[in-house]
Design a protein around this motif. Sequence first.
Motif, mmCIF file in Angstrom:
data_model
loop_
_atom_site.group_PDB
_atom_site.id
_atom_site.type_symbol
_atom_site.label_atom_id
_atom_site.label_comp_id
_atom_site.label_asym_id
_atom_site.label_seq_id
_atom_site.Cartn_x
_atom_site.Cartn_y
_atom_site.Cartn_z
ATOM 1 N N ARG A 154 38.946 33.243 47.800
ATOM 2 C CA ARG A 154 40.109 32.369 47.760
ATOM 3 C C ARG A 154 41.044 32.798 46.640
ATOM 4 O O ARG A 154 40.669 33.574 45.761
ATOM 5 C CB ARG A 154 39.689 30.905 47.577
ATOM 6 C CG ARG A 154 38.863 30.374 48.749
ATOM 7 C CD ARG A 154 39.671 30.408 50.052
ATOM 8 N NE ARG A 154 38.886 30.091 51.233
ATOM 9 C CZ ARG A 154 38.532 30.963 52.174
ATOM 10 N NH1 ARG A 154 38.864 32.234 52.078
ATOM 11 N NH2 ARG A 154 37.856 30.579 53.224
ATOM 12 N N GLU A 155 42.258 32.277 46.655
ATOM 13 C CA GLU A 155 43.278 32.641 45.678
ATOM 14 C C GLU A 155 42.742 32.535 44.255
ATOM 15 O O GLU A 155 42.007 31.613 43.929
ATOM 16 C CB GLU A 155 44.479 31.699 45.847
ATOM 17 C CG GLU A 155 45.779 32.350 45.516
ATOM 18 C CD GLU A 155 46.973 31.535 45.974
ATOM 19 O OE1 GLU A 155 47.787 31.201 45.097
ATOM 20 O OE2 GLU A 155 47.081 31.258 47.181
ATOM 21 N N GLY A 156 43.094 33.515 43.431
ATOM 22 C CA GLY A 156 42.652 33.477 42.041
ATOM 23 C C GLY A 156 42.550 34.864 41.445
ATOM 24 O O GLY A 156 43.028 35.837 42.009
ATOM 25 N N GLU A 157 41.899 34.934 40.298
ATOM 26 C CA GLU A 157 41.749 36.194 39.569
ATOM 27 C C GLU A 157 40.429 36.874 39.959
ATOM 28 O O GLU A 157 39.592 37.150 39.103
ATOM 29 C CB GLU A 157 41.796 35.923 38.053
ATOM 30 C CG GLU A 157 43.160 35.474 37.558
ATOM 31 C CD GLU A 157 44.243 36.532 37.777
ATOM 32 O OE1 GLU A 157 43.987 37.721 37.508
ATOM 33 O OE2 GLU A 157 45.339 36.152 38.223
ATOM 34 N N ASN A 158 40.236 37.124 41.214
ATOM 35 C CA ASN A 158 39.011 37.763 41.693
ATOM 36 C C ASN A 158 39.061 39.268 41.454
ATOM 37 O O ASN A 158 40.127 39.865 41.431
ATOM 38 C CB ASN A 158 38.838 37.494 43.194
ATOM 39 C CG ASN A 158 38.712 36.025 43.496
ATOM 40 O OD1 ASN A 158 37.746 35.397 43.130
ATOM 41 N ND2 ASN A 158 39.723 35.468 44.150
ATOM 42 N N GLU A 159 37.905 39.847 41.302
ATOM 43 C CA GLU A 159 37.762 41.298 41.221
ATOM 44 C C GLU A 159 37.036 41.728 42.487
ATOM 45 O O GLU A 159 35.950 41.228 42.776
ATOM 46 C CB GLU A 159 36.947 41.661 39.978
ATOM 47 C CG GLU A 159 36.846 43.135 39.709
ATOM 48 C CD GLU A 159 36.005 43.414 38.467
ATOM 49 O OE1 GLU A 159 34.985 44.121 38.619
ATOM 50 O OE2 GLU A 159 36.358 42.929 37.384
#
Length: 196
Positions: free
Chosen positions: A57-62
């Motif tokens: 989901r939207e966000g600061e994922n790597e």
Amino acid sequence: MEQNTHWSENIIIADADYIDSVAFNLIVNFERMIGRQIPPADLARWIDCIALDGGIREGENEVQVVLIHDKGHKAFENFAPANYADELNGKAFKDHLGEFSITVLEVEDIVSKTQFINDVVGAAAIQENVKRMMIIPDGEDGITYQQLRGALGHVDDDGKRITMFAMQPMPGGNFRQEILGFSLLNALGISADELK
């Protein structure tokens, strides 16, 4: 992939030759159906769709993207960007879902692609920090799918969310399933309205 490889919490492992051939078939069939030329699939858009289908989901994922291709293939024919060495390997992009880093791996003559993909999936599955895996094998090659299904049977599904993509529903396993065609149609810019 080497033991000291840094593994992201989210990983996409795809048979690049297979997704390229599926994109080609969709382009040929849908150009006739909707009566317009279809450009190559937008690779970043496709990766975003796979990530969303895999639960990101939207966000600061790597997110680590591993594209596996046969020896001698230098580029996608039906995706943009296309060139494995110059445009994709070691590159990254960032958007509303996070940062996606791309690694391109060529299958050497000493191992089959099925075994190579199984090895990469197996190595990712045992990493504690890998929480989400999205796998796109050649679903039409029953052997690859069956071997992956068997290999994933022992994975702790409480600690990992694994999603397998294929063009049609396949015999179940210790993973979720999604239809590959939806993400490719999106990446090709084919809208639901055009299909009515």
